[in-house]
Design an enzyme around this catalytic site. Structure first.
Site, PDB file in Angstrom:
ATOM      1  N   GLU A   1      -9.847  -2.094   5.313  1.00 36.38           N
ATOM      2  CA  GLU A   1     -10.406  -1.729   6.612  1.00 36.38           C
ATOM      3  C   GLU A   1     -11.699  -2.510   6.879  1.00 36.38           C
ATOM      4  O   GLU A   1     -12.380  -2.929   5.933  1.00 36.38           O
ATOM      5  CB  GLU A   1     -10.730  -0.228   6.605  1.00 36.38           C
ATOM      6  CG  GLU A   1      -9.531   0.684   6.348  1.00 36.38           C
ATOM      7  CD  GLU A   1      -8.688   0.912   7.610  1.00 36.38           C
ATOM      8  OE1 GLU A   1      -8.633   0.020   8.475  1.00 36.38           O
ATOM      9  OE2 GLU A   1      -8.081   1.990   7.719  1.00 36.38           O
TER      10      GLU A   1
ATOM     11  N   ASN B   1      -7.405  -2.646  14.320  1.00 41.45           N
ATOM     12  CA  ASN B   1      -8.802  -2.941  13.990  1.00 41.45           C
ATOM     13  C   ASN B   1      -8.922  -4.180  13.096  1.00 41.45           C
ATOM     14  O   ASN B   1      -9.986  -4.460  12.567  1.00 41.45           O
ATOM     15  CB  ASN B   1      -9.454  -1.724  13.309  1.00 41.45           C
ATOM     16  CG  ASN B   1      -8.776  -1.369  11.989  1.00 41.45           C
ATOM     17  OD1 ASN B   1      -7.835  -2.049  11.558  1.00 41.45           O
ATOM     18  ND2 ASN B   1      -9.242  -0.315  11.342  1.00 41.45           N
TER      19      ASN B   1
ATOM     20  N   ASP C   1       0.807  -1.218   0.000  1.00 39.65           N
ATOM     21  CA  ASP C   1       0.000   0.000   0.000  1.00 39.65           C
ATOM     22  C   ASP C   1       0.840   1.267   0.000  1.00 39.65           C
ATOM     23  O   ASP C   1       2.057   1.227   0.207  1.00 39.65           O
ATOM     24  CB  ASP C   1      -0.958   0.001   1.209  1.00 39.65           C
ATOM     25  CG  ASP C   1      -0.309  -0.540   2.483  1.00 39.65           C
ATOM     26  OD1 ASP C   1       0.933  -0.506   2.586  1.00 39.65           O
ATOM     27  OD2 ASP C   1      -1.041  -0.992   3.371  1.00 39.65           O
TER      28      ASP C   1
ATOM     29  N   HIS D   1      -7.235  -4.685  10.222  1.00 43.30           N
ATOM     30  CA  HIS D   1      -7.008  -4.484   8.792  1.00 43.30           C
ATOM     31  C   HIS D   1      -5.741  -5.211   8.330  1.00 43.30           C
ATOM     32  O   HIS D   1      -4.816  -5.431   9.108  1.00 43.30           O
ATOM     33  CB  HIS D   1      -6.989  -2.997   8.403  1.00 43.30           C
ATOM     34  CG  HIS D   1      -5.795  -2.212   8.823  1.00 43.30           C
ATOM     35  ND1 HIS D   1      -5.853  -0.859   9.101  1.00 43.30           N
ATOM     36  CD2 HIS D   1      -4.493  -2.551   9.015  1.00 43.30           C
ATOM     37  CE1 HIS D   1      -4.659  -0.430   9.422  1.00 43.30           C
ATOM     38  NE2 HIS D   1      -3.812  -1.430   9.382  1.00 43.30           N
TER      39      HIS D   1
HETATM   40  C1  F6R Z   1       1.499  -1.460   6.121  1.00 41.68           C
HETATM   41  C2  F6R Z   1       0.196  -2.112   6.214  1.00 41.68           C
HETATM   42  C3  F6R Z   1      -0.598  -2.112   7.473  1.00 41.68           C
HETATM   43  C4  F6R Z   1       0.243  -2.433   8.711  1.00 41.68           C
HETATM   44  C5  F6R Z   1      -0.622  -2.390   9.955  1.00 41.68           C
HETATM   45  C6  F6R Z   1       0.190  -2.627  11.223  1.00 41.68           C
HETATM   46  O1  F6R Z   1       2.025  -1.595   4.830  1.00 41.68           O
HETATM   47  O2  F6R Z   1      -0.255  -2.620   5.245  1.00 41.68           O
HETATM   48  O3  F6R Z   1      -1.638  -3.037   7.356  1.00 41.68           O
HETATM   49  O4  F6R Z   1       0.811  -3.699   8.570  1.00 41.68           O
HETATM   50  O5  F6R Z   1      -1.240  -1.132  10.056  1.00 41.68           O
HETATM   51  O6  F6R Z   1       1.073  -1.580  11.402  1.00 41.68           O
HETATM   52  P1  F6R Z   1       2.186  -1.594  12.540  1.00 41.68           P
HETATM   53  O7  F6R Z   1       3.156  -2.661  12.184  1.00 41.68           O
HETATM   54  O8  F6R Z   1       2.797  -0.219  12.495  1.00 41.68           O
HETATM   55  O9  F6R Z   1       1.476  -1.884  13.813  1.00 41.68           O
END
Ligand code: F6R
Length: 241
Positions: free
Chosen positions: A142, A135, A66, A137
């Site tokens: 989401e 959450n 992303d 995702h």
């Molecule tokens: C990042 C992504 C997100 C993260 C998720 C967890 O490329 O796709 O889904 O993996 O938000 O983020 P952290 O590791 O910062 O807790």
């Protein structure tokens, strides 16, 4: 689905051993990469292993999950910048073989379609690394009543914007949209490793992997993938016996 529990200090070496096996088996593996806090220690380990001569990315191809919409690649908070800073510039991957959605494309729709097409042209992702949002995702898919299959533009949920505001001076600066690979794009990966660390992820990890499958916890869909490994540290795995 397999859940593997390790101490926090063991996780990077463990995940790196999987990537090493993958690249040893297929030098030109297609790697699906994530950003965020979770992969940082792992990328550090890859860099160390590369410097020791134990990992070779010279033929590897990468696709990131992303990117924020409307944040230039030169912005230190963009995922483009993150990947260069935390991985690409320290290893021998060919920059032309690295792919990150372009959140500044003139037509975001065309960019999304092109992204999935490119992944397919390369033969699909061999090994996808994922984190998980508080959450539930994955990528920026989401919680919602329905999840989209393909790479798409998505609004970021309030909880994700709050979580990610730690990288910005103020929540108002956190982009409101991102491009993300869809659930179908992620599911096409031949193998998926989801990594979750820390006590604050323990509840969502329990819901996602021991609970029912629901689009309100997008990671729970991974229970249906044929080759997925969930790697948690001891704190995160404390609710999983
Ligand atoms: C990042 C992504 C997100 C993260 C998720 C967890 O490329 O796709 O889904 O993996 O938000 O983020 P952290 O590791 O910062 O807790």
């Amino acid at each position: 689905m397999q859940i593997v529990k390790k101490s926090a200090s063991e996780v990077p070496a463990y995940v790196t051993s999987i990537i090493t096996d993958q690249l040893n088996q297929k030098k030109n593996s297609i790697l699906g990469l994530a950003t965020g806090s979770t992969p940082l220690a792992i990328y550090k380990y890859w860099i160390e292993e590369f410097k020791q001569g134990n990992l070779d990315f010279s033929q590897a191809i990468s696709f990131n999950l992303d990117e924020y919409v409307n944040l230039p690649a030169s912005d230190p908070r963009s995922y483009n910048y993150y990947m260069k800073e935390n991985l690409f510039q320290h290893i021998n991957i060919d920059q032309n073989n690295t792919h990150i959605p372009n959140g500044q494309a003139e037509s975001l729709q065309e960019e999304c379609a092109r992204y999935d097409q490119r992944i397919q042209e390369f033969g699909g992702i061999d090994l996808q690394i994922l984190g998980i949002g508080l959450n539930g995702h994955i990528g920026f898919n989401e919680p919602s009543n329905e999840l989209l299959l393909n790479t798409h533009v998505t609004p970021l949920s309030e909880s994700t914007r709050i979580a990610n505001s730690r990288f910005f001076d103020h929540i108002d600066q956190v982009p409101t949209q991102a491009i993300t690979m869809g659930i179908g794009s992620i599911f096409k990966a031949k193998k998926i490793i989801l990594i979750a660390m820390g006590v604050e992820k323990s509840e969502i990890v329990k819901q996602a992997f021991l609970g029912n499958i629901t689009t309100q916890v997008p990671a729970s869909l991974l229970q249906l993938h044929h080759n997925v490994e969930i790697v948690v540290d001891t704190d995160c795995g404390k609710l999983i016996t």
